[in-house]
Design a protein around this motif. Structure first.
Motif, PDB file in Angstrom:
ATOM      1  N   SER A 124       0.839  -1.191   0.000  1.00 25.05           N
ATOM      2  CA  SER A 124       0.000   0.000   0.000  1.00 25.05           C
ATOM      3  C   SER A 124       0.880   1.249   0.000  1.00 25.05           C
ATOM      4  O   SER A 124       1.957   1.263   0.599  1.00 25.05           O
ATOM      5  N   ILE A 125       0.410   2.287  -0.664  1.00 28.32           N
ATOM      6  CA  ILE A 125       1.145   3.546  -0.764  1.00 28.32           C
ATOM      7  C   ILE A 125       0.733   4.428   0.410  1.00 28.32           C
ATOM      8  O   ILE A 125      -0.454   4.673   0.618  1.00 28.32           O
ATOM      9  N   MET A 126       1.734   4.901   1.155  1.00 28.43           N
ATOM     10  CA  MET A 126       1.488   5.788   2.293  1.00 28.43           C
ATOM     11  C   MET A 126       2.370   7.022   2.126  1.00 28.43           C
ATOM     12  O   MET A 126       3.566   6.960   2.397  1.00 28.43           O
ATOM     13  N   ASP A 127       1.781   8.127   1.662  1.00 27.87           N
ATOM     14  CA  ASP A 127       2.497   9.382   1.410  1.00 27.87           C
ATOM     15  C   ASP A 127       3.663   9.154   0.464  1.00 27.87           C
ATOM     16  O   ASP A 127       3.452   8.901  -0.710  1.00 27.87           O
ATOM     17  N   ASP A 128       4.901   9.214   0.957  1.00 27.42           N
ATOM     18  CA  ASP A 128       6.071   9.062   0.086  1.00 27.42           C
ATOM     19  C   ASP A 128       6.807   7.756   0.365  1.00 27.42           C
ATOM     20  O   ASP A 128       8.009   7.658   0.163  1.00 27.42           O
ATOM     21  N   GLN A 129       6.079   6.744   0.814  1.00 24.26           N
ATOM     22  CA  GLN A 129       6.671   5.428   1.033  1.00 24.26           C
ATOM     23  C   GLN A 129       5.662   4.345   0.696  1.00 24.26           C
ATOM     24  O   GLN A 129       4.484   4.615   0.531  1.00 24.26           O
ATOM     25  N   VAL A 130       6.157   3.110   0.599  1.00 23.86           N
ATOM     26  CA  VAL A 130       5.296   1.964   0.303  1.00 23.86           C
ATOM     27  C   VAL A 130       5.424   0.983   1.462  1.00 23.86           C
ATOM     28  O   VAL A 130       6.537   0.604   1.835  1.00 23.86           O
ATOM     29  N   ARG A 131       4.313   0.597   2.042  1.00 21.98           N
ATOM     30  CA  ARG A 131       4.321  -0.385   3.124  1.00 21.98           C
ATOM     31  C   ARG A 131       3.925  -1.735   2.550  1.00 21.98           C
ATOM     32  O   ARG A 131       2.944  -1.850   1.818  1.00 21.98           O
ATOM     33  N   VAL A 132       4.696  -2.759   2.897  1.00 24.91           N
ATOM     34  CA  VAL A 132       4.437  -4.121   2.434  1.00 24.91           C
ATOM     35  C   VAL A 132       4.165  -4.990   3.659  1.00 24.91           C
ATOM     36  O   VAL A 132       4.952  -5.000   4.605  1.00 24.91           O
ATOM     37  N   GLN A 133       3.036  -5.726   3.643  1.00 23.58           N
ATOM     38  CA  GLN A 133       2.662  -6.611   4.738  1.00 23.58           C
ATOM     39  C   GLN A 133       2.439  -8.006   4.202  1.00 23.58           C
ATOM     40  O   GLN A 133       1.910  -8.172   3.096  1.00 23.58           O
ATOM     41  N   GLY A 134       2.824  -8.985   4.985  1.00 28.43           N
ATOM     42  CA  GLY A 134       2.623 -10.374   4.601  1.00 28.43           C
ATOM     43  C   GLY A 134       2.562 -11.265   5.821  1.00 28.43           C
ATOM     44  O   GLY A 134       2.853 -10.838   6.939  1.00 28.43           O
ATOM     45  N   LYS A 135       2.199 -12.537   5.617  1.00 28.98           N
ATOM     46  CA  LYS A 135       2.098 -13.459   6.748  1.00 28.98           C
ATOM     47  C   LYS A 135       3.446 -14.054   7.122  1.00 28.98           C
ATOM     48  O   LYS A 135       3.658 -14.432   8.263  1.00 28.98           O
ATOM     49  N   LYS A 136       4.356 -14.138   6.143  1.00 27.91           N
ATOM     50  CA  LYS A 136       5.661 -14.759   6.394  1.00 27.91           C
ATOM     51  C   LYS A 136       6.778 -13.765   6.107  1.00 27.91           C
ATOM     52  O   LYS A 136       6.705 -13.000   5.144  1.00 27.91           O
ATOM     53  N   ILE A 137       7.807 -13.830   6.916  1.00 33.44           N
ATOM     54  CA  ILE A 137       8.967 -12.970   6.691  1.00 33.44           C
ATOM     55  C   ILE A 137       9.679 -13.370   5.402  1.00 33.44           C
ATOM     56  O   ILE A 137      10.244 -12.521   4.711  1.00 33.44           O
ATOM     57  N   ASP A 138       9.634 -14.649   5.051  1.00 33.41           N
ATOM     58  CA  ASP A 138      10.262 -15.105   3.807  1.00 33.41           C
ATOM     59  C   ASP A 138       9.634 -14.439   2.598  1.00 33.41           C
ATOM     60  O   ASP A 138      10.330 -14.097   1.623  1.00 33.41           O
ATOM     61  N   ASP A 139       8.317 -14.214   2.637  1.00 38.35           N
ATOM     62  CA  ASP A 139       7.638 -13.518   1.544  1.00 38.35           C
ATOM     63  C   ASP A 139       8.128 -12.069   1.450  1.00 38.35           C
ATOM     64  O   ASP A 139       8.331 -11.540   0.354  1.00 38.35           O
ATOM     65  N   LEU A 140       8.310 -11.433   2.598  1.00 37.24           N
ATOM     66  CA  LEU A 140       8.797 -10.051   2.607  1.00 37.24           C
ATOM     67  C   LEU A 140      10.214  -9.963   2.039  1.00 37.24           C
ATOM     68  O   LEU A 140      10.538  -9.041   1.291  1.00 37.24           O
ATOM     69  N   GLN A 141      11.040 -10.933   2.396  1.00 36.07           N
ATOM     70  CA  GLN A 141      12.406 -10.947   1.859  1.00 36.07           C
ATOM     71  C   GLN A 141      12.405 -11.206   0.359  1.00 36.07           C
ATOM     72  O   GLN A 141      13.229 -10.665  -0.372  1.00 36.07           O
ATOM     73  N   ALA A 142      11.455 -11.988  -0.122  1.00 30.49           N
ATOM     74  CA  ALA A 142      11.326 -12.218  -1.561  1.00 30.49           C
ATOM     75  C   ALA A 142      10.923 -10.930  -2.273  1.00 30.49           C
ATOM     76  O   ALA A 142      11.398 -10.634  -3.374  1.00 30.49           O
ATOM     77  N   VAL A 143      10.054 -10.135  -1.641  1.00 29.08           N
ATOM     78  CA  VAL A 143       9.653  -8.848  -2.217  1.00 29.08           C
ATOM     79  C   VAL A 143      10.859  -7.913  -2.307  1.00 29.08           C
ATOM     80  O   VAL A 143      11.044  -7.221  -3.318  1.00 29.08           O
ATOM     81  N   ILE A 144      11.694  -7.910  -1.269  1.00 24.90           N
ATOM     82  CA  ILE A 144      12.897  -7.060  -1.289  1.00 24.90           C
ATOM     83  C   ILE A 144      13.805  -7.464  -2.443  1.00 24.90           C
ATOM     84  O   ILE A 144      14.315  -6.611  -3.177  1.00 24.90           O
ATOM     85  N   SER A 145      13.984  -8.759  -2.651  1.00 28.86           N
ATOM     86  CA  SER A 145      14.852  -9.199  -3.751  1.00 28.86           C
ATOM     87  C   SER A 145      14.245  -8.867  -5.114  1.00 28.86           C
ATOM     88  O   SER A 145      14.968  -8.528  -6.050  1.00 28.86           O
ATOM     89  N   VAL A 146      12.910  -8.925  -5.232  1.00 32.73           N
ATOM     90  CA  VAL A 146      12.249  -8.545  -6.485  1.00 32.73           C
ATOM     91  C   VAL A 146      12.476  -7.057  -6.758  1.00 32.73           C
ATOM     92  O   VAL A 146      12.786  -6.653  -7.879  1.00 32.73           O
ATOM     93  N   CYS A 147      12.321  -6.246  -5.734  1.00 29.18           N
ATOM     94  CA  CYS A 147      12.485  -4.788  -5.900  1.00 29.18           C
ATOM     95  C   CYS A 147      13.937  -4.419  -6.186  1.00 29.18           C
ATOM     96  O   CYS A 147      14.202  -3.474  -6.929  1.00 29.18           O
ATOM     97  N   ARG A 148      14.876  -5.138  -5.614  1.00 35.56           N
ATOM     98  CA  ARG A 148      16.291  -4.852  -5.880  1.00 35.56           C
ATOM     99  C   ARG A 148      16.668  -5.225  -7.309  1.00 35.56           C
ATOM    100  O   ARG A 148      17.558  -4.614  -7.888  1.00 35.56           O
ATOM    101  N   GLY A 149      15.991  -6.200  -7.869  1.00 38.01           N
ATOM    102  CA  GLY A 149      16.283  -6.619  -9.231  1.00 38.01           C
ATOM    103  C   GLY A 149      15.743  -5.675 -10.287  1.00 38.01           C
ATOM    104  O   GLY A 149      16.126  -5.742 -11.447  1.00 38.01           O
ATOM    105  N   GLU A 150      14.859  -4.780  -9.908  1.00 37.93           N
ATOM    106  CA  GLU A 150      14.228  -3.847 -10.836  1.00 37.93           C
ATOM    107  C   GLU A 150      14.804  -2.447 -10.622  1.00 37.93           C
ATOM    108  O   GLU A 150      15.131  -2.067  -9.508  1.00 37.93           O
ATOM    109  N   ASP A 151      14.931  -1.681 -11.707  1.00 35.72           N
ATOM    110  CA  ASP A 151      15.408  -0.302 -11.609  1.00 35.72           C
ATOM    111  C   ASP A 151      14.214   0.637 -11.707  1.00 35.72           C
ATOM    112  O   ASP A 151      13.559   0.718 -12.742  1.00 35.72           O
ATOM    113  N   PHE A 152      13.929   1.350 -10.628  1.00 40.03           N
ATOM    114  CA  PHE A 152      12.797   2.269 -10.594  1.00 40.03           C
ATOM    115  C   PHE A 152      13.232   3.717 -10.777  1.00 40.03           C
ATOM    116  O   PHE A 152      12.415   4.620 -10.668  1.00 40.03           O
ATOM    117  N   GLY A 153      14.520   3.951 -11.029  1.00 37.51           N
ATOM    118  CA  GLY A 153      15.014   5.300 -11.268  1.00 37.51           C
ATOM    119  C   GLY A 153      15.266   6.090  -9.999  1.00 37.51           C
ATOM    120  O   GLY A 153      15.589   7.267 -10.059  1.00 37.51           O
TER     121      GLY A 153
END
Length: 163
Positions: A124-153
């Motif tokens: 979810s977008i909150m002002d100038d940041q994005v909050r990510v919630q999940g049931k497992k910490i492993d899912d959150l770490q997978a999201v971090i690796s997905v975001c690191r693999g992409e260039d958002f400028g």
């Protein structure tokens, strides 16, 4: 429910140190002898103003600032290069904005990338940041690796990991 925030921030003091080091380097260079070049950092508006005589010197100053930022572990993607404009006389001025916070368009791209990855989390977008919630910490770490693999400028940091 575990969560973390995706933000885009920089350390103002580290940026100030990088600018001061770039100033010292420019003052000591032979090709800038008798130059009227100035580099100023406005800490309130996060804007770097460069005034110099020609394009060659302007490019050298920008390269020096970027190299000093890299040495201070600051990501140069945070710089929003403005256009050169003529100041008084034969001087060139360039204003470089240092972006802080995630723009709405970039936040939407981040949320779309997370949803397209198929990982079972909520973003979810909150002002100038994005909050990510999940049931497992492993899912959150997978999201971090997905975001690191992409260039958002923009440089992204992943903070406030809570379980």
């Amino acid at each position: 429910m575990p969560s973390f925030d995706i933000v885009s921030k920089f350390d103002a003091q580290t940026l100030d140190n990088a600018i001061n080091n770039a100033k010292k380097e420019i003052l000591n260079r032979y090709d800038f002898n008798d130059s009227k070049s100035t580099i100023e950092l406005d800490k309130k508006s996060n804007e770097i103003t460069i005034v110099t005589e020609n394009d060659m010197r302007l490019k050298a100053i920008v390269d020096s600032i970027i190299s000093r930022m890299v040495k201070q572990n600051l990501d140069p993607k945070a710089l929003d290069m403005g256009k050169e404009e003529y100041a008084s006389g034969n001087m060139l001025r360039k204003e470089i904005l240092v972006r802080e916070g995630i723009d709405k368009e970039v936040a939407k791209k981040i949320v779309k990338k997370i949803k397209d990855s198929g990982i079972k989390v909520q973003a979810s977008i909150m002002d100038d940041q994005v909050r990510v919630q999940g049931k497992k910490i492993d899912d959150l770490q997978a999201v971090i690796s997905v975001c690191r693999g992409e260039d958002f400028g923009q440089p992204l940091q992943y903070i406030n990991m809570r379980s």
